[in-house]
Scaffold this motif. Structure first.
Motif, PDB file in Angstrom:
ATOM      1  N   LEU A  91      71.515-113.001 -16.282  1.00  0.00           N
ATOM      2  CA  LEU A  91      70.541-111.944 -16.500  1.00  0.00           C
ATOM      3  C   LEU A  91      70.004-111.481 -15.156  1.00  0.00           C
ATOM      4  O   LEU A  91      69.791-112.298 -14.247  1.00  0.00           O
ATOM      5  N   HIS A  92      69.779-110.189 -15.039  1.00  0.00           N
ATOM      6  CA  HIS A  92      69.092-109.630 -13.888  1.00  0.00           C
ATOM      7  C   HIS A  92      67.618-109.618 -14.254  1.00  0.00           C
ATOM      8  O   HIS A  92      67.231-109.001 -15.252  1.00  0.00           O
ATOM      9  N   VAL A  93      66.803-110.305 -13.483  1.00  0.00           N
ATOM     10  CA  VAL A  93      65.370-110.403 -13.733  1.00  0.00           C
ATOM     11  C   VAL A  93      64.689-109.446 -12.756  1.00  0.00           C
ATOM     12  O   VAL A  93      64.767-109.635 -11.540  1.00  0.00           O
ATOM     13  N   ILE A  94      64.062-108.414 -13.313  1.00  0.00           N
ATOM     14  CA  ILE A  94      63.503-107.343 -12.490  1.00  0.00           C
ATOM     15  C   ILE A  94      61.989-107.267 -12.714  1.00  0.00           C
ATOM     16  O   ILE A  94      61.534-106.773 -13.752  1.00  0.00           O
ATOM     17  N   PRO A  95      61.177-107.756 -11.755  1.00  0.00           N
ATOM     18  CA  PRO A  95      59.731-107.567 -11.881  1.00  0.00           C
ATOM     19  C   PRO A  95      59.406-106.083 -11.706  1.00  0.00           C
ATOM     20  O   PRO A  95      59.980-105.422 -10.837  1.00  0.00           O
ATOM     21  N   ARG A  96      58.505-105.560 -12.530  1.00  0.00           N
ATOM     22  CA  ARG A  96      58.192-104.128 -12.498  1.00  0.00           C
ATOM     23  C   ARG A  96      56.735-103.916 -12.103  1.00  0.00           C
ATOM     24  O   ARG A  96      55.851-104.659 -12.527  1.00  0.00           O
ATOM     25  N   TYR A  97      56.500-102.876 -11.323  1.00  0.00           N
ATOM     26  CA  TYR A  97      55.150-102.595 -10.838  1.00  0.00           C
ATOM     27  C   TYR A  97      55.050-101.140 -10.411  1.00  0.00           C
ATOM     28  O   TYR A  97      56.043-100.500 -10.077  1.00  0.00           O
ATOM     29  N   ASP A  98      53.846-100.648 -10.421  1.00  0.00           N
ATOM     30  CA  ASP A  98      53.550 -99.310  -9.928  1.00  0.00           C
ATOM     31  C   ASP A  98      53.193 -99.452  -8.457  1.00  0.00           C
ATOM     32  O   ASP A  98      52.270-100.186  -8.103  1.00  0.00           O
ATOM     33  N   GLY A  99      53.949 -98.812  -7.591  1.00  0.00           N
ATOM     34  CA  GLY A  99      53.624 -98.863  -6.175  1.00  0.00           C
ATOM     35  C   GLY A  99      54.642 -99.621  -5.359  1.00  0.00           C
ATOM     36  O   GLY A  99      55.839 -99.587  -5.633  1.00  0.00           O
ATOM     37  N   ILE A 100      54.141-100.339  -4.372  1.00  0.00           N
ATOM     38  CA  ILE A 100      54.979-100.980  -3.368  1.00  0.00           C
ATOM     39  C   ILE A 100      54.578-102.454  -3.253  1.00  0.00           C
ATOM     40  O   ILE A 100      53.417-102.793  -3.422  1.00  0.00           O
ATOM     41  N   ARG A 101      55.552-103.299  -2.978  1.00  0.00           N
ATOM     42  CA  ARG A 101      55.301-104.721  -2.739  1.00  0.00           C
ATOM     43  C   ARG A 101      56.111-105.128  -1.508  1.00  0.00           C
ATOM     44  O   ARG A 101      57.167-104.566  -1.229  1.00  0.00           O
ATOM     45  N   SER A 102      55.618-106.143  -0.794  1.00  0.00           N
ATOM     46  CA  SER A 102      56.364-106.655   0.358  1.00  0.00           C
ATOM     47  C   SER A 102      56.188-108.162   0.435  1.00  0.00           C
ATOM     48  O   SER A 102      55.277-108.726  -0.155  1.00  0.00           O
ATOM     49  N   ALA A 103      57.091-108.784   1.176  1.00  0.00           N
ATOM     50  CA  ALA A 103      57.078-110.231   1.358  1.00  0.00           C
ATOM     51  C   ALA A 103      57.261-110.536   2.832  1.00  0.00           C
ATOM     52  O   ALA A 103      57.845-109.734   3.564  1.00  0.00           O
ATOM     53  N   PRO A 104      56.783-111.705   3.279  1.00  0.00           N
ATOM     54  CA  PRO A 104      57.014-112.075   4.676  1.00  0.00           C
ATOM     55  C   PRO A 104      58.508-112.090   4.989  1.00  0.00           C
ATOM     56  O   PRO A 104      59.296-112.668   4.252  1.00  0.00           O
ATOM     57  N   GLY A 105      58.892-111.413   6.032  1.00  0.00           N
ATOM     58  CA  GLY A 105      60.289-111.378   6.439  1.00  0.00           C
ATOM     59  C   GLY A 105      61.168-110.463   5.615  1.00  0.00           C
ATOM     60  O   GLY A 105      62.362-110.377   5.836  1.00  0.00           O
ATOM     61  N   GLY A 106      60.569-109.778   4.659  1.00  0.00           N
ATOM     62  CA  GLY A 106      61.343-108.885   3.794  1.00  0.00           C
ATOM     63  C   GLY A 106      60.824-107.456   3.888  1.00  0.00           C
ATOM     64  O   GLY A 106      59.739-107.215   4.387  1.00  0.00           O
ATOM     65  N   PRO A 107      61.584-106.528   3.391  1.00  0.00           N
ATOM     66  CA  PRO A 107      61.157-105.134   3.434  1.00  0.00           C
ATOM     67  C   PRO A 107      60.103-104.831   2.368  1.00  0.00           C
ATOM     68  O   PRO A 107      59.956-105.569   1.399  1.00  0.00           O
ATOM     69  N   ALA A 108      59.389-103.748   2.557  1.00  0.00           N
ATOM     70  CA  ALA A 108      58.502-103.226   1.517  1.00  0.00           C
ATOM     71  C   ALA A 108      59.374-102.469   0.523  1.00  0.00           C
ATOM     72  O   ALA A 108      60.237-101.684   0.922  1.00  0.00           O
ATOM     73  N   ILE A 109      59.178-102.740  -0.774  1.00  0.00           N
ATOM     74  CA  ILE A 109      60.047-102.151  -1.791  1.00  0.00           C
ATOM     75  C   ILE A 109      59.208-101.460  -2.858  1.00  0.00           C
ATOM     76  O   ILE A 109      58.305-102.057  -3.440  1.00  0.00           O
ATOM     77  N   VAL A 110      59.541-100.200  -3.099  1.00  0.00           N
ATOM     78  CA  VAL A 110      58.915 -99.399  -4.139  1.00  0.00           C
ATOM     79  C   VAL A 110      59.738 -99.541  -5.414  1.00  0.00           C
ATOM     80  O   VAL A 110      60.965 -99.521  -5.358  1.00  0.00           O
TER      81      VAL A 110
END
Length: 144
Positions: A91-110
Motif C-alpha cells: 500500500l502507498h500510505v499518503i499523509p494529506r494536509y493543506d499547505g506545506i510540510r518539511s523535515a530535517p534534511g528533506g525538502p519542503a513538500i506541498v
C-alpha cells in the motif's frame, strides 16, 4: 525480502519491520512522510495474504498513523493499493494536509492534490542523502 520491497529501496528506506509487514520511506514523496507498507510475503493479491498478516495489520496501521501524526501532523491519510508495476501486496500510505510540510534534511513538500486525490505525478524524488536523513528522522517515531 520480496522484489517489491527491494524495488522501494530496502534496506536504505526501512522505517520499521513487523512479522508480516515492512514500512519503507517512499523515495518519491507526493506528500511529506509518504510510505510504502509492504507485505513481507510473496503474495500478489490482497486475498492471498495469510490470516496472520491480516491479523497483524490493525496493529501496524495504528503504529503508522500515530507516528505520521507525530511527524507530519496530517489532516487525512490515504492508503492506495495500486500494484500496477510492483506485483507484491503493498500500500502507498499518503499523509494529506493543506499547505506545506518539511523535515530535517528533506525538502519542503506541498500536497498539490489537496483536498482531492493525491497528485502522485507531482512527487518529489529524494536524493540518496535525503532518503538517509528522512529515514533517520522517521525511525524513532515508529519505535515507541
Amino acid at each position: 525480502m520480496n522484489a517489491t520491497i527491494r524495488n522501494f529501496g530496502y534496506p536504505a528506506t526501512l522505517v520499521r519491520e513487523w512479522d508480516h509487514w515492512t514500512a519503507l520511506l517512499r523515495p518519491a514523496q507526493p506528500t511529506l512522510g509518504s510510505l510504502i507498507l509492504a507485505a513481507r510475503s510473496e503474495a500478489r493479491a490482497f486475498a492471498d495474504l495469510s490470516s496472520e498478516a491480516f491479523a497483524e495489520l490493525p496493529q501496524v496501521v495504528g503504529v503508522v498513523e500515530k507516528a505520521l501524526q507525530k511527524l507530519i501532523s496530517y489532516e487525512k491519510i490515504n492508503y492506495l493499493m495500486l500494484m500496477m508495476v510492483d506485483p507484491h501486496v503493498h500500500l502507498h500510505v499518503i499523509p494529506r494536509y493543506d499547505g506545506i510540510r518539511s523535515a530535517p534534511g528533506g525538502p519542503a513538500i506541498v500536497d498539490t492534490g489537496w483536498p482531492k486525490v493525491p497528485a502522485l505525478s507531482d512527487a518529489t524524488t529524494l536524493s540518496d542523502t535525503q532518503v538517509r536523513a528522512m529515514t533517520a528522522w522517521m525511525k524513532p517515531a515508529f519505535e515507541g
